[in-house]
Write an enzyme that holds these catalytic residues in place. Structure first.
Site, short mmCIF file in Angstrom:
data_model
loop_
_atom_site.label_atom_id
_atom_site.label_comp_id
_atom_site.label_asym_id
_atom_site.label_seq_id
_atom_site.Cartn_x
_atom_site.Cartn_y
_atom_site.Cartn_z
N THR A 211 0.85 -1.19 0.00
CA THR A 211 0.00 0.00 0.00
C THR A 211 0.88 1.24 0.00
O THR A 211 2.09 1.15 0.24
CB THR A 211 -0.96 0.00 1.21
N CYS B 284 -2.51 8.22 6.52
CA CYS B 284 -3.15 6.94 6.90
C CYS B 284 -2.17 6.08 7.69
O CYS B 284 -0.97 6.30 7.69
CB CYS B 284 -3.57 6.17 5.66
N HIS C 241 -5.46 -0.71 6.14
CA HIS C 241 -5.12 0.65 5.71
C HIS C 241 -6.31 1.52 6.10
O HIS C 241 -7.36 1.44 5.48
CB HIS C 241 -4.91 0.66 4.20
#
Length: 191
Positions: free
Chosen positions: A32, A37, A54
């Protein structure tokens, strides 16, 4: 979630986006890209079962429930519970879970430091639940690309340069603006 095969490594790769998670027992890679985040890479080192989430924001204060594919996983309180529950269902043991935390960068300097709140939530959750953090790369101003190999526990982190900040910040802003218009739905009870 996007599935592909990395030709250089010959390994199946799953790319997760905000609000997603993936759990596996197989020799696969999960990846990712993070700005503010957080991703938790979690595994049971005995069984090799591991996964990654995530999430975009720390807590949904309405906390009405979520499902695996629901937009509710954009919130840390759902994303962490769903990841841990999926790991346990896949054969991991709660007392052996190891957490590695990544992200929480301050890439949008003109807004609230969302990354800071995400980091705080992640630490609170992990310590409240009695889990242990074995590694972390959090905070600062860098976006990060995370490559996680759950079977071995190996993580590769690439800090991205400032050129990526603008596009990632724009993407995060769009996502945050859309969150308010989507209701949180699902069937998981948080306790």
């Amino acid at each position: 979630m996007q599935k592909s095969v990395d030709p250089a490594e010959g390994i199946t790769t799953y790319k997760i986006l905000p609000g997603e998670f993936y759990v596996t027992k197989d020799n696969e890679r999960i990846e990712t890209v993070l700005g503010s985040c957080i991703s938790a890479c979690v595994r049971d080192p005995v069984t090799g079962v591991g996964g990654m989430n995530h999430f975009m924001l720390p807590v949904d204060k309405n906390a009405t429930g979520a499902s695996e594919l629901s937009d509710a996983n954009r919130y840390g309180n759902y994303a962490m519970e769903n990841l841990v529950n999926a790991l346990l269902n896949a054969g991991a043991r709660r007392e052996r879970l190891e957490f590695k935390l990544f992200g929480g960068g301050r890439i949008m300097s003109s807004t609230t430091n969302i990354g800071w709140y995400n980091i705080g939530f992640a630490f609170d959750y992990i310590y409240t639940e009695g889990f242990k953090i074995v590694s972390q790369d959090i905070g600062d101003v860098y976006p990060r690309k995370i490559l996680y190999y759950p079977n071995s526990g190996r993580v590769r982190v690439r800090r991205l340069n400032a050129m990526h900040n603008q596009s990632l910040a724009a993407e995060e802003s769009r996502y945050i603006n859309n969150i308010g218009s989507k209701p949180v739905e699902g069937d998981v009870e948080l306790f």
